[in-house]
Enzyme design. Structure first.
Site, PDB file in Angstrom:
ATOM      1  CB  SER A  12      -0.887   0.025   1.243  1.00 42.47           C
ATOM      2  OG  SER A  12      -1.398   1.342   1.413  1.00 42.47           O
ATOM      3  CG  HIS A  37      -3.925  -1.618  -1.608  1.00 45.01           C
ATOM      4  ND1 HIS A  37      -5.070  -2.319  -1.945  1.00 45.01           N
ATOM      5  CD2 HIS A  37      -4.265  -0.859  -0.541  1.00 45.01           C
ATOM      6  CE1 HIS A  37      -6.050  -2.006  -1.117  1.00 45.01           C
ATOM      7  NE2 HIS A  37      -5.589  -1.112  -0.250  1.00 45.01           N
ATOM      8  CG  ASP A  39      -4.994   2.344   1.000  1.00 45.00           C
ATOM      9  OD1 ASP A  39      -5.977   1.597   0.818  1.00 45.00           O
ATOM     10  OD2 ASP A  39      -3.919   1.956   1.490  1.00 45.00           O
ATOM     11  CG  MET A  41      -8.044   7.045   2.944  1.00 45.05           C
ATOM     12  SD  MET A  41      -7.176   6.957   4.519  1.00 45.05           S
ATOM     13  CE  MET A  41      -6.402   5.340   4.350  1.00 45.05           C
ATOM     14  CG  HIS A  70      -9.226   0.224  -0.289  1.00 43.16           C
ATOM     15  ND1 HIS A  70      -8.594  -0.053   0.904  1.00 43.16           N
ATOM     16  CD2 HIS A  70     -10.556   0.192  -0.024  1.00 43.16           C
ATOM     17  CE1 HIS A  70      -9.508  -0.242   1.847  1.00 43.16           C
ATOM     18  NE2 HIS A  70     -10.699  -0.086   1.319  1.00 43.16           N
ATOM     19  CG  MET A  72     -11.108   3.238   2.417  1.00 46.26           C
ATOM     20  SD  MET A  72      -9.519   3.112   3.260  1.00 46.26           S
ATOM     21  CE  MET A  72      -8.430   3.319   1.855  1.00 46.26           C
ATOM     22  CG  MET A 141     -11.578  -3.042   5.343  1.00 46.07           C
ATOM     23  SD  MET A 141     -10.145  -2.549   4.367  1.00 46.07           S
ATOM     24  CE  MET A 141      -9.174  -1.634   5.578  1.00 46.07           C
ATOM     25  CG  ASP A 176      -6.251  -2.880   3.158  1.00 48.29           C
ATOM     26  OD1 ASP A 176      -5.122  -2.676   3.640  1.00 48.29           O
ATOM     27  OD2 ASP A 176      -6.887  -2.025   2.506  1.00 48.29           O
TER      28      ASP A 176
HETATM   29  C1  DX5 Z   1      -6.131   1.263   5.778  1.00 50.44           C
HETATM   30  C2  DX5 Z   1      -5.701   1.061   4.346  1.00 50.44           C
HETATM   31  C3  DX5 Z   1      -4.622   0.051   4.221  1.00 50.44           C
HETATM   32  C4  DX5 Z   1      -3.361   0.450   4.941  1.00 50.44           C
HETATM   33  C5  DX5 Z   1      -2.651  -0.771   5.415  1.00 50.44           C
HETATM   34  O1  DX5 Z   1      -7.229   2.102   5.823  1.00 50.44           O
HETATM   35  O2  DX5 Z   1      -6.784   0.635   3.551  1.00 50.44           O
HETATM   36  O3  DX5 Z   1      -4.367  -0.284   2.875  1.00 50.44           O
HETATM   37  O4  DX5 Z   1      -2.490   1.188   4.160  1.00 50.44           O
HETATM   38  O5  DX5 Z   1      -1.548  -0.360   6.154  1.00 50.44           O
HETATM   39  P1  DX5 Z   1      -0.798  -1.339   7.131  1.00 50.44           P
HETATM   40  O6  DX5 Z   1      -0.321  -2.501   6.331  1.00 50.44           O
HETATM   41  O7  DX5 Z   1       0.287  -0.498   7.686  1.00 50.44           O
HETATM   42  O8  DX5 Z   1      -1.807  -1.780   8.182  1.00 50.44           O
HETATM   43 ZN    ZN Z   2      -6.423  -0.271   1.513  1.00 50.32          ZN
END
Ligand code: DX5
Ligand code: ZN
Length: 226
Positions: A12, A37, A39, A41, A70, A72, A141, A176
């Site tokens: 990620s 990956h 992320d 947000m 991904h 969010m 998750m 994840d």
């Molecule tokens: C969390 C993200 C993950 C995150 C995982 O909201 O969706 O992808 O980056 O990070 P680690 O591996 O550090 O838990």
């Molecule tokens: Zn993620």
């Protein structure tokens, strides 16, 4: 993108240097990442903000493998087309992010991307039961989404339930949150094939010293395959 259930490590970039995404993506791929990956947000669905489709489009030319986006964010439907145009191979939306996950999945596939559904720790496996014939990935998750570096929440029973529900369908089970060499074997044994890892991949390395990324990826893969 062909389908198989071999273990895939998806670093990620939430844990990457945000001023250096292009070089970071190239570094993790050179060090053995299977997917990248990404992320996204929004500060609304989750209590943190990262970036949007323009950044995804800028990153895209630096990814040769799979761009796994991904989302969010809520609402999600108005932005699907933009993330597909940005070059996402897979777009994953949260079942909790709106009232019409079926419509969201239709929109993702309609835009030409593979469709994923993410389940927060508090959401049961049954939330995807009516969608199994129209999705390509379920993201389980193992932290509450929003931040990297959180403690792994054990969801192995949910992963097992999903593995049974999925049967022979070509649907990836992605994990994840909090994945490292200690937690990876638990979810791999339960049936997961895609392991997202942020802090456990990027720790100790940098774009100028990327060898630790490779060692970290190999350690997670070896633990999961053991
Ligand atoms: C969390 C993200 C993950 C995150 C995982 O909201 O969706 O992808 O980056 O990070 P680690 O591996 O550090 O838990
Ligand atoms: Zn993620």
């Amino acid at each position: 993108m062909s389908f198989d259930r071999s273990i895939k490590i998806a670093p990620s970039i939430l844990s990457a240097d945000f001023a250096n995404f292009g070089a970071e993506c190239e570094a993790i791929e050179a060090q053995g990442a299977d997917w990248v990956h990404v992320d996204v947000m929004d500060g609304h669905f989750v209590p943190n903000i990262t970036f949007g489709p323009a950044t995804c489009a800028a990153i895209r030319p630096h990814i040769k493998t799979v761009m796994d986006v991904h989302l969010m964010i809520a609402p999600v439907d108005p932005y699907i087309e933009a993330f597909a145009k940005a070059g996402a191979d897979i777009i994953t939306a949260h079942v909790e992010a709106g009232p019409h996950i079926h419509r969201t999945v239709q929109a993702i596939r309609g835009a030409g991307a593979k469709a994923g559904i993410a389940l927060n720790p508090g959401t049961p496996a049954s939330a995807v039961a009516e969608l199994l014939d129209m999705i390509d990935l379920v993201c389980v998750m193992t932290v509450n989404p929003g931040f990297g570096g959180q403690k792994f929440i054990d969801m192995t029973a949910k992963v097992r339930a999903l593995r049974d529900m999925i049967g022979d369908r070509p649907i990836h089970i992605e994990i994840d949150g909090g994945v490292d060499p200690t937690t990876a074997p638990l979810v791999a044994a339960a049936g997961a094939d895609v392991l997202v890892a942020g802090s456990a991949v990027f720790r100790g390395g940098s774009v100028t010293d990327p060898a630790p990324y490779g060692a970290n990826i190999r350690a997670i893969r070896a633990a999961a395959e053991a």
